[in-house]
Every structure is written in structure tokens, then in C-alpha cells.
Design a protein around this motif. Sequence first.
Motif, PDB file in Angstrom:
ATOM      1  N   ALA A  39       0.869  -1.187   0.004  1.00 15.97           N
ATOM      2  CA  ALA A  39       0.015  -0.162  -0.127  1.00 15.97           C
ATOM      3  C   ALA A  39       0.745   1.155   0.087  1.00 15.97           C
ATOM      4  O   ALA A  39       0.398   2.232  -0.474  1.00 15.97           O
ATOM      5  CB  ALA A  39      -0.950   0.075   1.118  1.00 15.97           C
ATOM      6  N   ARG A  43       1.112   4.281  -2.939  1.00 18.60           N
ATOM      7  CA  ARG A  43       1.174   5.878  -2.497  1.00 18.60           C
ATOM      8  C   ARG A  43       2.467   6.472  -3.367  1.00 18.60           C
ATOM      9  O   ARG A  43       2.341   7.612  -3.763  1.00 18.60           O
ATOM     10  CB  ARG A  43       1.048   6.058  -1.013  1.00 18.60           C
ATOM     11  N   SER A  47       2.475   9.579  -5.927  1.00 17.53           N
ATOM     12  CA  SER A  47       2.968  10.748  -5.624  1.00 17.53           C
ATOM     13  C   SER A  47       4.118  11.336  -6.553  1.00 17.53           C
ATOM     14  O   SER A  47       4.584  12.526  -6.599  1.00 17.53           O
ATOM     15  CB  SER A  47       3.583  10.627  -4.205  1.00 17.53           C
ATOM     16  N   ASP A 145       0.437   9.469   6.487  1.00 16.40           N
ATOM     17  CA  ASP A 145      -0.289   8.385   6.487  1.00 16.40           C
ATOM     18  C   ASP A 145       0.389   7.013   7.102  1.00 16.40           C
ATOM     19  O   ASP A 145      -0.476   6.405   7.802  1.00 16.40           O
ATOM     20  CB  ASP A 145      -0.347   7.978   5.010  1.00 16.40           C
ATOM     21  N   ILE A 184      -5.709   0.187   0.312  1.00 16.22           N
ATOM     22  CA  ILE A 184      -5.763   0.431  -0.935  1.00 16.22           C
ATOM     23  C   ILE A 184      -6.871   1.035  -1.546  1.00 16.22           C
ATOM     24  O   ILE A 184      -7.565   0.423  -2.297  1.00 16.22           O
ATOM     25  CB  ILE A 184      -4.889  -0.732  -1.624  1.00 16.22           C
ATOM     26  N   VAL A 189      -5.786   7.331  -1.972  1.00 14.69           N
ATOM     27  CA  VAL A 189      -4.756   7.503  -2.566  1.00 14.69           C
ATOM     28  C   VAL A 189      -4.533   8.627  -3.527  1.00 14.69           C
ATOM     29  O   VAL A 189      -3.769   9.337  -3.494  1.00 14.69           O
ATOM     30  CB  VAL A 189      -4.390   6.048  -3.196  1.00 14.69           C
ATOM     31  N   ASP A 192      -5.133  12.099  -1.895  1.00 11.91           N
ATOM     32  CA  ASP A 192      -4.084  12.567  -0.746  1.00 11.91           C
ATOM     33  C   ASP A 192      -2.621  12.600  -1.549  1.00 11.91           C
ATOM     34  O   ASP A 192      -1.807  13.516  -1.359  1.00 11.91           O
ATOM     35  CB  ASP A 192      -3.954  11.630   0.379  1.00 11.91           C
ATOM     36  N   HIS A 193      -2.183  11.741  -2.075  1.00  9.78           N
ATOM     37  CA  HIS A 193      -0.982  11.371  -2.651  1.00  9.78           C
ATOM     38  C   HIS A 193      -0.912  11.917  -4.335  1.00  9.78           C
ATOM     39  O   HIS A 193       0.281  12.130  -4.885  1.00  9.78           O
ATOM     40  CB  HIS A 193      -0.611  10.238  -2.423  1.00  9.78           C
ATOM     41  N   CYS A 200      -5.894  11.563   5.220  1.00  6.00           N
ATOM     42  CA  CYS A 200      -5.218  10.543   5.931  1.00  6.00           C
ATOM     43  C   CYS A 200      -5.236  10.625   7.563  1.00  6.00           C
ATOM     44  O   CYS A 200      -5.425   9.695   8.108  1.00  6.00           O
ATOM     45  CB  CYS A 200      -3.959   9.910   5.298  1.00  6.00           C
ATOM     46  N   VAL A 422      -4.473   2.678 -10.437  1.00  4.54           N
ATOM     47  CA  VAL A 422      -5.073   2.427  -9.040  1.00  4.54           C
ATOM     48  C   VAL A 422      -6.443   1.848  -9.247  1.00  4.54           C
ATOM     49  O   VAL A 422      -6.494   0.889  -8.503  1.00  4.54           O
ATOM     50  CB  VAL A 422      -5.031   3.790  -8.138  1.00  4.54           C
TER      51      VAL A 422
END
Length: 518
Positions: A39, A43, A47, A145, A184, A189, A192-193, A200, A422
Motif C-alpha cells: 500500500a 502511494r 506521488s 499516512d 488500498i 490514495v 492525498d498523494h 489520511c 490505481v
Amino acid sequence: MAKPRKSRNPASDLPAPARLPWQPPAQPVATALLISLAALLVRVLVSVGPYSGQGAAPKFGDYEAQRHWMELTLHLPTSDWYRNTSDNDLAYWGLDYPPLSAYQSLLHARLINASLPDTVALRSSRGFESPESKLLMRWTVLSSDLMVFFPAALWFVWAYMKDGVGGGGEKREGWMWLLAMVLINPCLVLIDHGHFQYNCISLGLTLGAIAGVLSRNELAAAALFSLAINHKQMSMYFAPAFFGHLLGKCLKRKYPILEVTKLGFVVFGTFALVWWPYLRSYQATMQVISRLAPFERGIYEDYVANFWCSTSVLIKWKRLFAIKPLKLMSLCATIFAFLPSFVQQVKSPSNLGFLYSLLNSSFSFYLFSYQVHEKSILLPLLPASLLALHEPHLYGWFTYYALFSMYPLICRDQLLLQYIAVLGLFFLIYYSPGASYVKGINVSSGTKAVLSLPLLCSILFHIVYLQIEPPKRYPFLFDALIMFICFSQFVILTLYTNYKQWMLDLHPRPVGRRKKDL
């Protein structure tokens, strides 16, 4: 000779999964660590891509908002964080989250300032973008996170399986799949990333509070949920579920007033601790509160798949009503929507009912509350992921449409590749060979046709949105159609989950009682 009476053991009345301790398979720590590392890798890869507002002057996007808050909290006194001054122009990404979020910005600002001070320099750093600053900013989200959401997810899975919420048999062996579903989560995901936020933290604190409830640590749960509200005010979406469930449990104990009082002390104490710098005067307190409720923005902004925006095609809410009546209408609609779920938990509190109530309460706020953003779908998506073992089809269906509802935002952020990757990874895990509980739904052909139609439309609009220009007269036509499709599914899902929660009364699962309550 009379037969001796058998002693009655209250625990024997509980279902087998709740009575027997959960014994995880061999090497659970190593397995959980591998899932967590996978996971984390997802991320990190997301990112690497773009973020919200990258290179888009003059206001950029959420990345710049978070960076700017670090700049402000680092250089200005706490009294000026929420006040319009020469150094803090509230029109330029003014801080609009509770104090705990500001403290988090301060902590990250100090870490970044130690190695790259230009990123958070006062006034001169507006719109600052460099590969080094992007790396540091991304690591602040990753570390948050890892320190908040990941431990909360592990605690929840342990408490969920130990309590037997998911039932027996193969479901009790699905803890690895459940952990993967929680960690996941493609929407969290990507937001945030990819987009760049710190959901998170607030969601992790909420998840920790949920785990505290399941493991019967109500005081810890109250403190953690209070911290979640003080990080992001949208965590209030879950408040009716927490209040209803904990109140229902307190009322069934020997000293209900004492139990409620203890929870009240924890909640008020946590709030007082977080708000201490702003409790010196009424004016300072109201200055913060006014920033947390931006009613002047209107009942909705972008195309969000909730009631007010979806029905605005027929009813021009902003033109017909002033802000004050709209606030009242929104409040009444939201209360009316979550009230059945709230009443059920006060009446018959149970751990499974609590998870349903969290979903129904947050759905009610998403659909009817004032000033909802498309990213707010993350809140009902959290309890949906926690119900993945119990409602695998609901979670898969909801995840797809929750992600689709943010598709225009993802395209604006140029995260289409990450979106596809994803989403594909999520469904690979979702339909993994070991997930035998994800089976076909036994429904009529007519129902399948009704469910398939919006699915086919959504697949079509993925392509249309990218390849075809909308009419000049209706530049946001495709955004509106995506909103309609998702809104229709969200309404169906919330009706279904409210029905499932009330059906629990027909097959009740008693809440485990502590020794002192027996």
C-alpha cells in the motif's frame, strides 16, 4: 431427585464468532507488514505524478494551499492564523480548517524549513515550486499516512475480526483482504498523494476511534474522534453515528448518567486542549469558527453528486433562496436523512449497526449538507470499506462510482494514468482468487439491466469526457451528466444501507458487555 440447575452464562447467548477469541493465521505480523508495504509503494508511485494546481498561477491549487498554511503558521503568531492581516490575506488560501490542522501545518513547516527554508518563506514563497519542495511536501503526506492511517487500519482489522463482526467461516479468514481493501482505497490514495491533501490524518483518527469502539475502549474512541473533528470539520459527518451508538450503549449500562458524563469530560477536555490558544476571548473563538463555516460560498460550488447540485438543473436554489433559508433547509434535510440511522443505534446499539450507521450518517451529510465538495465522498467511503467483508458488492460498486464522481477533478490534475492504474489494481485485489466471498449477486434480469445501464454510461463518459468537446452553450455538460449518474447510484446505495441497518433489529447481535456491567 431434582436435577441441579445449570448456571446461566451470559456469554453463551452470544453468537459463536463473538464468543470465541479470534486466532489469526500463522505469521500475521509478516503478512500485515507486506500488505502495508504494498500500500505504501502504491502511494509513492502515485506521488511521482502531478498535483493540484501545478504551474497554474496565480492561485495554483490545494498543494499551494497546504504550503501556504505552513508558511503562515511558521511565521505568524497563533492569534493571526485565522485573522486578516497584512501578512495573512484570507482571500489567498486563508486557513479554513480547525486548530489541529493548523498545528499539523506548523509541524510540517518546521521540518521543511530545516532543509529548504525558501519553500515556506513569508510572503516570498507564494507559488513556490521545485523538485526538492515537491519531494518534501509529498513526504509529509506519506509520513502522516504511515503514522496515523496505517496503524488505525491495523487496529481496526484486529478489533473487527476479534469481535466477530464479519461473521464466521471464510469471512473470519478474510482479514488480509479486508486490510488491503482499507489501505488500498483508490479515492484516498489519489486525493492525498495525487491531488495533495491530508485526509489520511482526519480519516485515520476517525478509523482509530471506530477501532476503539469495537474494542470497547469508548473513552479512547471519544478522544480520537474529537481530534478528528478538530483536524477537519467534515469529520462531523460521522458525529450522529458515534453519538447514537455510544449513547445507546450507555443507556443499557448500570449507571448511564455516569457513563455519559465520562464521555462528555473526555470530549470537552480534548476540545479545550486543542482550542486553548483561542479560548482567551469570545472574539478570537468566533474568528476561527467563522472561517470553518464559509456560508458565503453558496450551498455548492463545483459539480458535486449531491442533492442540491443535482437538482439545481430544475430548481435554481441559489437564485430562489437567500443563504439563511438555504442553511435551514440543508440542516433539516440532513437531520431528516440521518435520523432513522441514529434512532436505530440508540434503540439497538451493535457493532455491525454502528458501521452501517457511520455510512448512513456520512451519506446523509454528503447528499444534503451545506457546501459539500466532490472530495467529501471520501467520508462515506471510509465506513463502506470497513463493511467490505460484510457487503463486498456494495463496497466495490460504491468505490467505482465514488472514483468516477471525481473523474473531472482527476483530469484537471492530469492524473489520468494514476487513476487507471490505481482503479485497475483495486479491482485486481478485489476479485483476487482468495476473495471467495465476492460472488455474483442473485438478482432478477430486470434489476441487472437497471444496474448495468449507469455502468455502461459511466464507461462511455470516461472516453467522451476526454475526446469530445461539449457544446459552447453548455461547457460543463459532461461534468453535469457524470454528476447525475453518480448521484443516482448514491441515492440507491444509501436507501439500501439504511434498510440493511434497520433489518438488524430482526436478527440482533447483542453488544458485548463488560464484566462490571453483568
